[in-house]
Design a protein around this motif. Structure first.
Motif, PDB file in Angstrom:
ATOM      1  N   SER A   1       8.597   0.380  -2.780  1.00 16.69           N
ATOM      2  CA  SER A   1       8.926   0.861  -1.441  1.00 16.69           C
ATOM      3  C   SER A   1       9.913   2.011  -1.488  1.00 16.69           C
ATOM      4  N   GLU A   2      10.063   2.641  -0.330  1.00 14.10           N
ATOM      5  CA  GLU A   2      10.986   3.740  -0.196  1.00 14.10           C
ATOM      6  C   GLU A   2      12.294   3.164   0.328  1.00 14.10           C
ATOM      7  N   VAL A   3      13.421   3.561  -0.273  1.00 15.64           N
ATOM      8  CA  VAL A   3      14.716   3.097   0.217  1.00 15.64           C
ATOM      9  C   VAL A   3      15.365   4.243   0.969  1.00 15.64           C
TER      10      VAL A   3
ATOM     11  N   SER B   1      21.452  22.026   3.506  1.00 11.03           N
ATOM     12  CA  SER B   1      22.039  22.337   4.802  1.00 11.03           C
ATOM     13  C   SER B   1      20.953  22.907   5.695  1.00 11.03           C
ATOM     14  N   HIS B   2      21.158  22.800   7.001  1.00 13.11           N
ATOM     15  CA  HIS B   2      20.241  23.496   7.887  1.00 13.11           C
ATOM     16  C   HIS B   2      20.941  24.693   8.521  1.00 13.11           C
ATOM     17  N   LEU B   3      22.145  25.014   8.001  1.00 15.94           N
ATOM     18  CA  LEU B   3      22.896  26.148   8.522  1.00 15.94           C
ATOM     19  C   LEU B   3      22.978  27.252   7.477  1.00 15.94           C
TER      20      LEU B   3
ATOM     21  N   ARG C   1       3.493  12.671   0.539  1.00 19.77           N
ATOM     22  CA  ARG C   1       2.714  12.510   1.768  1.00 19.77           C
ATOM     23  C   ARG C   1       3.021  11.173   2.400  1.00 19.77           C
ATOM     24  N   TYR C   2       3.119  11.163   3.724  1.00 17.84           N
ATOM     25  CA  TYR C   2       3.171   9.908   4.478  1.00 17.84           C
ATOM     26  C   TYR C   2       1.867   9.844   5.249  1.00 17.84           C
ATOM     27  N   GLY C   3       0.910   9.093   4.760  1.00 22.18           N
ATOM     28  CA  GLY C   3      -0.403   9.078   5.392  1.00 22.18           C
ATOM     29  C   GLY C   3      -0.987  10.480   5.335  1.00 22.18           C
ATOM     30  N   ALA C   4      -1.345  11.019   6.493  1.00 25.14           N
ATOM     31  CA  ALA C   4      -1.954  12.343   6.519  1.00 25.14           C
ATOM     32  C   ALA C   4      -0.894  13.443   6.567  1.00 25.14           C
ATOM     33  N   PHE C   5       0.376  13.052   6.815  1.00 23.68           N
ATOM     34  CA  PHE C   5       1.436  14.039   6.993  1.00 23.68           C
ATOM     35  C   PHE C   5       2.089  14.382   5.650  1.00 23.68           C
ATOM     36  N   THR C   6       2.169  15.661   5.355  1.00 22.39           N
ATOM     37  CA  THR C   6       2.784  16.087   4.100  1.00 22.39           C
ATOM     38  C   THR C   6       4.223  16.513   4.372  1.00 22.39           C
ATOM     39  N   ALA C   7       5.166  15.693   3.943  1.00 19.46           N
ATOM     40  CA  ALA C   7       6.581  15.970   4.215  1.00 19.46           C
ATOM     41  C   ALA C   7       7.131  16.974   3.207  1.00 19.46           C
ATOM     42  N   VAL C   8       6.681  16.883   1.949  1.00 20.41           N
ATOM     43  CA  VAL C   8       7.096  17.812   0.899  1.00 20.41           C
ATOM     44  C   VAL C   8       5.820  18.294   0.228  1.00 20.41           C
TER      45      VAL C   8
ATOM     46  N   GLY D   1      16.940  24.586   4.977  1.00 20.14           N
ATOM     47  CA  GLY D   1      15.725  24.435   5.779  1.00 20.14           C
ATOM     48  C   GLY D   1      16.059  23.807   7.109  1.00 20.14           C
ATOM     49  N   PRO D   2      15.229  24.068   8.119  1.00 23.98           N
ATOM     50  CA  PRO D   2      15.492  23.494   9.444  1.00 23.98           C
ATOM     51  C   PRO D   2      15.295  21.979   9.455  1.00 23.98           C
ATOM     52  N   ASN D   3      15.621  21.339  10.541  1.00 20.17           N
ATOM     53  CA  ASN D   3      15.455  19.884  10.668  1.00 20.17           C
ATOM     54  C   ASN D   3      14.017  19.493  10.369  1.00 20.17           C
ATOM     55  N   GLY D   4      13.881  18.455   9.568  1.00 22.29           N
ATOM     56  CA  GLY D   4      12.539  17.940   9.285  1.00 22.29           C
ATOM     57  C   GLY D   4      11.781  18.750   8.250  1.00 22.29           C
ATOM     58  N   ALA D   5      12.464  19.669   7.557  1.00 23.50           N
ATOM     59  CA  ALA D   5      11.773  20.529   6.590  1.00 23.50           C
ATOM     60  C   ALA D   5      11.356  19.769   5.337  1.00 23.50           C
ATOM     61  N   GLY D   6      12.066  18.673   5.045  1.00 29.92           N
ATOM     62  CA  GLY D   6      11.741  17.914   3.838  1.00 29.92           C
ATOM     63  C   GLY D   6      12.850  17.926   2.808  1.00 29.92           C
ATOM     64  N   LYS D   7      14.048  18.351   3.205  1.00 29.60           N
ATOM     65  CA  LYS D   7      15.171  18.405   2.258  1.00 29.60           C
ATOM     66  C   LYS D   7      15.573  17.003   1.802  1.00 29.60           C
ATOM     67  N   SER D   8      15.854  16.129   2.772  1.00 37.63           N
ATOM     68  CA  SER D   8      16.296  14.775   2.407  1.00 37.63           C
ATOM     69  C   SER D   8      15.213  14.049   1.629  1.00 37.63           C
ATOM     70  N   THR D   9      13.966  14.228   2.042  1.00 32.79           N
ATOM     71  CA  THR D   9      12.865  13.562   1.340  1.00 32.79           C
ATOM     72  C   THR D   9      12.817  14.031  -0.113  1.00 32.79           C
ATOM     73  N   SER D  10      12.924  15.330  -0.336  1.00 31.34           N
ATOM     74  CA  SER D  10      12.912  15.849  -1.716  1.00 31.34           C
ATOM     75  C   SER D  10      14.055  15.245  -2.514  1.00 31.34           C
ATOM     76  N   MET D  11      15.234  15.177  -1.900  1.00 28.81           N
ATOM     77  CA  MET D  11      16.400  14.654  -2.623  1.00 28.81           C
ATOM     78  C   MET D  11      16.231  13.172  -2.937  1.00 28.81           C
ATOM     79  N   ARG D  12      15.633  12.432  -2.004  1.00 30.67           N
ATOM     80  CA  ARG D  12      15.399  11.010  -2.291  1.00 30.67           C
ATOM     81  C   ARG D  12      14.427  10.845  -3.453  1.00 30.67           C
ATOM     82  N   VAL D  13      13.448  11.738  -3.532  1.00 34.66           N
ATOM     83  CA  VAL D  13      12.519  11.659  -4.665  1.00 34.66           C
ATOM     84  C   VAL D  13      13.276  11.951  -5.970  1.00 34.66           C
TER      85      VAL D  13
ATOM     86  N   ASP E   1      23.417  15.756   0.191  1.00 37.77           N
ATOM     87  CA  ASP E   1      22.630  16.056   1.386  1.00 37.77           C
ATOM     88  C   ASP E   1      23.578  16.303   2.555  1.00 37.77           C
ATOM     89  N   GLU E   2      23.634  17.512   3.007  1.00 35.53           N
ATOM     90  CA  GLU E   2      24.494  17.929   4.110  1.00 35.53           C
ATOM     91  C   GLU E   2      25.917  17.388   3.987  1.00 35.53           C
ATOM     92  N   PRO E   3      26.610  17.735   2.892  1.00 32.30           N
ATOM     93  CA  PRO E   3      27.933  17.155   2.673  1.00 32.30           C
ATOM     94  C   PRO E   3      28.975  17.640   3.672  1.00 32.30           C
TER      95      PRO E   3
END
Ligand SMILES: Nc1ncnc2c1ncn2[C@@H]1O[C@H](COP(=O)(O)OP(=O)(O)OP(=O)(O)O)[C@@H](O)[C@H]1O
Ligand SMILES: [Mg+2]
Lengths: 271, 298
Positions: free
Chosen positions: A268-270, B185-187, B10-17, B34-46, B153-155
């Motif tokens: 899962s994703e955390v 950052s998104h700024l 990908r989350y289902g059909a949606f490609t976040a990164v 990148g702007p909000n929802g660009a995929g920064k946090s997702t990339s960092m979590r990966v 992530d956005e420290p």
């Protein structure tokens, strides 16, 4: 745009002194950290303290309200056993689900990137806390038994053998493992706690009713009903068949769902 | 060093990164913008193994994150300062991390001092922390093991101006000592002052990357006029390349060339200057506009 570097823009490179590769975090260290985590919040601390407090209350109530001829160790054990069967599984559930509900998993699973090791350490802590709590409760019950019979002026009755006590401890640890399994499987505190009470308190009378009305189920019950098989441990007479029934029901109620839960925790994703 | 190669999530059909590749190098601060929802946090979590990648991979210090024997000593991670047990004190949270990494207990006090949390504050439960205090605690946790790599992530989120300044100096110092710093950052303006390299991401894809010097290098001329159509025609006739921005034109020529063209066309200008990073800013604003949250107020 390209990723090539403009030569002049790069300062003379400072390289950190290479450090020896750190040793792998030993499992024992993860266990001690997890143990600490189960005590270091107010709610965690009082949950743990409630084990001792409830054991004392149950013992006191037995001394006060039980008829003199009922002041036996067996009755003290039964009085203390009920709150233990409620509190211990809740401790087991929360040790797992708080990583998700409080989102501490973000830190826990980056400091120890193998989730199986963290869950394994929690399991070790859960079993350890279960055994220690039951021994503490048994000691409090024994003191109560001594005190009660002294006050009543009756002979002190020790009618629970060490082996029977060990069975009771095992039965409670199995109950905790059900809670732990539900925590791993559901990863949500409320759902897992409700799930535990449904399995341990709601299913029991339903299963009994079914066994009374359906002969086939009466035969099958010890092989499919986890609580029923667990009950043998409380009664203290364990035959080879009883152990087999505990093994079979644990396979379906504990090991298989725990495996599914672990598999999904690892994937899962955390966040 | 952080290496991200063809990372897709990908989350289902949606490609976040979407097929993200870049390298954050030692001794440099890499801004992940990148702007909000660009995929920064997702990339960092990966990168830190919290989110499984659909394809591609990320490596930290030349290894997969899960292969690091004691990650806290090699990579400092701050993904979400609010993701802490509200009932623990700040000091206890650091102590747990210190024990997990196997560091001496004194490290906790050093870090508390480093992020300016007083003993009273560190004894308070995190549920009573302000946003900036949580952020400082998160930074303390990341720095605890004196790692070579920082993933933040956005420290600056929630820090006061002095705090932002302090953070900038701290990260600069870290990079100057040979550390690798990746911060999101998104700024644009926030990251412009601190980053050496930039990776700009929008809708999951990298839209620009390179050194800040390259990306902000004076790219042509920025020219503003009330009569855009006439100036555009004149520029086409003069065979000069240009691109329209929201309220101006960016021309691939020097300001004096553009001035001459405008003079011959008889167009009055309201502004004429070297573009100086305007391209990046414009691209960034366009990205933000593309996500269709609110109109670009520029
Ligand atoms: N579990 C999920 N299921 C579906 N979509 C998701 C999931 N997790 C993230 N997303 C989507 O992925 C995209 C990228 O999210 P992410 O958090 O990486 O953005 P971000 O660049 O960090 O934005 P911000 O600057 O706002 O923090 C968003 O559109 C988000 O809604
Ligand atoms: Mg984000």
């Amino acid at each position: 745009m390209t990723a090539t570097t403009v030569e002049g823009a790069v300062q003379t490179e400072v390289v950190r002194a290479p450090r020896p590769a750190p040793a792998r975090i030993p499992f024992s260290r993860i266990v001690t950290v997890e143990l600490r985590k189960s005590f270091d919040t107010r709610s965690g601390f009082w949950l743990m303290a409630s084990i001792g407090i409830l054991a004392v209350i149950a013992t006191g109530a037995t001394i006060l309200f039980a008829p003199d001829d009922q002041l036996t160790y067996d009755n003290f054990a039964a009085a203390i056993g009920f709150p233990m069967a409620v509190v211990l599984p809740v401790i087991a559930v929360l040790s797992v689900t708080s990583e998700w509900s409080q989102r501490t998993g973000l830190t826990s699973f980056t400091l120890v990137p193998h989730r199986g090791r963290v869950i394994g350490a929690k399991l070790a802590v859960t079993v350890g806390v279960g055994v220690a709590s039951m021994l503490l409760a048994a000691a409090i019950g024994a003191l109560g038994n001594l005190l009660g019979s002294t006050i009543a002026g009756t002979d002190t009755v020790w009618d629970v053998s060490a082996l029977e006590l060990a069975y009771i401890v095992l039965a409670n640890v199995l109950g905790m493992l059900i809670g732990f399994m539900l925590g791993v499987l559901l990863r949500n505190s409320a759902a897992a706690i409700v799930g535990y009470f449904v399995i341990s308190f709601v299913l029991v009378p339903l299963s009994m009713l079914l066994a009374q009305s359906q002969a086939w189920f009466e035969k099958a019950q010890p092989w499919v009903d986890f609580n029923f098989a667990q009950g043998y441990l409380f009664n203290g007479d364990m035959s080879g068949q009883h152990w087999a029934q505990i093994g079979v029901t644990s396979l379906f109620w504990l090991i298989i769902p725990m495996t599914i839960g672990l598999w999904s925790v690892l994937r899962s994703e955390v966040k | 060093m952080i290496k991200v190669d063809s990372l897709t999530k990908r989350y289902g059909a949606f490609t976040a990164v979407d097929d993200v590749s870049f390298t954050a190098r030692p001794g440099r601060v890499t801004g992940f913008l990148g702007p909000n929802g660009a995929g920064k946090s997702t990339s960092m979590r990966v990168m830190v193994g919290l989110t499984p990648a659909t394809s591609g991979y990320a490596e930290v210090s030349a290894r997969r994150f899960a292969d690091l024997p004691n990650p806290g000593l090699e990579v400092g991670v701050l993904l979400d300062a609010s993701a802490q047990h509200a009932g623990r004190t700040g000091r206890e949270i650091l102590t747990i991390a210190q024990r997990t990494m196997g560091l001496p207990a004194g490290r906790v006090d050093e870090m508390l001092e480093r992020v300016s949390l007083t003993p009273t504050e560190s004894g308070r439960r995190v549920r009573n922390y302000s946003l900036g205090m949580r952020q400082r605690l998160g930074i303390a946790t990341a720095l605890l093991g004196d790692p070579e790599v920082l993933i933040l992530d956005e420290p600056a989120n929630g820090l006061d101006p002095a705090g932002i300044r302090w953070m900038r100096d701290l990260l600069r110092g870290y990079a100057d000592q040979g550390g690798t710093v990746l911060l999101s950052s998104h700024l644009l303006h926030e990251i412009e002052v601190i980053a050496d390299d930039l990776v700009v991401i929008g809708n999951g894809r990298i839209v620009a990357q390179g050194t800040k010097a390259e990306l902000l290098a004076s790219a042509g001329t920025l020219v503003r006029t009330r009569d855009v159509p006439t100036l555009s025609r004149a520029l086409v006739d003069a065979d000069v390349e240009f691109s329209p921005m929201t309220d101006a034109l960016r021309v691939e020529a020097d300001p004096d060339v553009v001035g001459q063209v405008a003079l011959r066309a008889g167009v009055a200008l309201t502004e004429l200057r070297a573009a100086d990073g305007a391209g990046l800013e414009e691209m960034f604003l366009e990205l933000t506009a593309d996500t269709q949250r609110e109109g670009v107020a520029a």
